[in-house]
Scaffold this motif. Sequence first.
Motif, short mmCIF file in Angstrom:
data_model
loop_
_atom_site.label_atom_id
_atom_site.label_comp_id
_atom_site.label_asym_id
_atom_site.label_seq_id
_atom_site.Cartn_x
_atom_site.Cartn_y
_atom_site.Cartn_z
N ARG A 135 0.88 -1.33 -0.11
CA ARG A 135 -0.08 -0.03 0.06
C ARG A 135 0.75 1.28 0.06
O ARG A 135 0.62 2.21 -0.38
N ARG A 136 2.11 0.95 0.70
CA ARG A 136 2.90 2.49 0.67
C ARG A 136 3.39 2.61 -0.69
O ARG A 136 3.58 4.00 -1.16
N ALA A 137 3.91 1.38 -1.28
CA ALA A 137 4.30 1.57 -2.79
C ALA A 137 3.38 2.30 -3.75
O ALA A 137 3.51 2.93 -4.52
N LEU A 168 1.47 9.66 -5.25
CA LEU A 168 1.93 11.23 -4.74
C LEU A 168 2.93 11.56 -5.84
O LEU A 168 3.00 12.58 -6.11
N LYS A 169 3.64 10.58 -6.60
CA LYS A 169 4.63 10.96 -7.75
C LYS A 169 3.54 11.65 -8.85
O LYS A 169 3.94 12.58 -9.43
N LEU A 170 2.48 10.78 -9.20
CA LEU A 170 1.46 11.58 -10.16
C LEU A 170 1.10 12.75 -9.90
O LEU A 170 1.04 13.65 -10.92
N VAL A 171 0.83 13.41 -8.60
CA VAL A 171 0.58 14.67 -8.34
C VAL A 171 1.67 15.56 -7.90
O VAL A 171 1.43 16.52 -7.31
N GLN A 203 -2.34 20.32 0.15
CA GLN A 203 -3.14 19.32 0.99
C GLN A 203 -4.16 18.84 -0.28
O GLN A 203 -4.50 17.77 -0.15
N GLN A 204 -4.51 19.69 -1.13
CA GLN A 204 -5.36 19.32 -2.12
C GLN A 204 -4.76 18.19 -2.85
O GLN A 204 -5.66 17.22 -3.59
N ARG A 205 -3.61 18.27 -3.29
CA ARG A 205 -2.99 17.32 -4.21
C ARG A 205 -3.01 15.84 -3.39
O ARG A 205 -3.29 14.93 -4.01
N VAL A 206 -2.71 15.90 -2.09
CA VAL A 206 -2.89 14.75 -1.24
C VAL A 206 -4.28 14.22 -1.45
O VAL A 206 -4.38 13.02 -1.53
N ALA A 207 -5.11 15.04 -1.06
CA ALA A 207 -6.70 14.21 -1.17
C ALA A 207 -6.77 13.90 -2.50
O ALA A 207 -7.64 12.83 -2.74
N LYS A 236 -4.88 18.40 -17.12
CA LYS A 236 -3.71 17.33 -17.68
C LYS A 236 -3.73 16.05 -16.97
O LYS A 236 -3.55 15.16 -17.94
N LEU A 237 -4.05 15.85 -15.87
CA LEU A 237 -4.15 14.83 -15.13
C LEU A 237 -5.52 13.82 -15.59
O LEU A 237 -5.14 12.42 -15.85
N GLN A 238 -6.36 14.55 -16.06
CA GLN A 238 -7.83 14.05 -16.49
C GLN A 238 -7.16 13.26 -17.99
O GLN A 238 -7.72 12.18 -17.98
#
Length: 366
Positions: A113-115, A121-124, A142-146, A181-183
Motif C-alpha cells: 500500500r505504501r508503494a 503521490l508522484k502522479l500529483v 493538501q489538495q493534491r494529497v486528497a 492534464k491529469l484527467q
Amino acid sequence: MSKGADIELIDVTKRYGAALAVESVSLKIPAGTYCCLLGPSGCGKTTTLRMMAGHESITEGDIRLGNTVVTDLPPARRGTAMMFQSYALFPHLDTVDNVAFSLKMKGVDKASRRAKAMEMLKLVHMDHLAERRPAQLSGGQQQRVALARALITDPQVLLLDEPLSALDPFLKIKVRQELKKLQLQLGISFIHVTHSQEEAMALSDLVVVMNGGRIEQAGTPREVFNRPATAFVARFMGDHNVIAGRVTAIGDDDMTFEVPGGASFRAPRAPQSGLEPGEPVEIAVRTDRVTLGAGAMPGCGLTGLVQNIEYHGQKVQVALNAPGVAEFAVQVPETAFFAAPLSVGDAVPLAWTPQDVHILKASPAA
C-alpha cells in the motif's frame, strides 16, 4: 488506472421531506469526459454529485456506471471516488499513510500500500513531501494529497466537490491546469462541482448548468456560452444581456416584440419556437457584440443611460438602463473607451446586428 466508464443518471430525484433538492435529472456523461456541474448555491449540483458517489440516497430514479446499476451500492463498491471540498485528511497521519488509508482498510499489506501511495503521490508531484503531516502542508499541497488518496482506489469516475474553492486566485489557475492534464493522462471522467463560470469554461468538455434542482442546459462550453438555452443560463454564464417583452408581429424571416417601456425590438424568426403574437419572448445579446454610437438597424438598438463604469484592464464594462430594459451592459475595448470616454448619467445610443440576437427558451425551473 482502470479504463473509465460512462455514467448515466436516469430521472434522478432527491427529496428531503417536502423539499425537492433535485428533480428528474437525466444526464449521460461519456467515459473520459471532464464534466462540470455549474450553478448557484442551492441549485442541487453537490447533492447530484453526492448521489453519484453513494453518500446521498436517491429518492427516485437510477444511476448507472458502465453496464452496472449502482443506485443501491455503497460508495466503496461503485467504481467512483470522491474528493471532498474540505480535503478531510487525517491530521495524525503523514502524507503517504493518508493516501494509503483506503488500501489499509481493504487489508493490503503495508509495503504494497505504501508503494502504491508513493506512485499516486508522484502522479500529483507530492512524493518529495511523503513524510509531512497535513498541518505542514499548504492548501494546494493538501489538495493534491486528497486527490492522490481518491485516485489510489483506481476509480472509473472521479468526483470533485468544489476542489479549487479554498485556493488563492493564482494557485487556482495553476491547479486547474494540472487537473485537466491529469484527467487527460488518466483517461477517466472527472465530474467537478463549481459555482465559477470561468472554472467550468476552462476545464470542461461538458458543462451542465443547474438551477432549482433541474438541468437548464448541458453542452460544450462554447455551445453554452454562445447559445444559452434560457435567460437563466444567459445571465449566469455572464456577458449576455437579456431583453424580455411580448411578440407584436411575426414576419417571414423575423419577428418584432415590445418591452414594457414601449420600445420595439427585432429578432430572427425561429419557427421551432412556435411563438405567436401576444406571447412572451426573451432574447440574449452578447455584451461584446454591442457597439456604442448611432447607426442601429431598426429594432436592433436602444438609447441607454450610463449607470456604472468598471475598468477591467483590456476592456471597460459600461452598465446602462433604458425604459423597459434594466441592467444592460456593454464591453468596450480599453483603447476605444478612452478615445471617447463616458461618464455616469450620459445618454448613449447602442447598436447590434440581427445576427447577434439569440432567442431564449422558457426556463424549466421557472
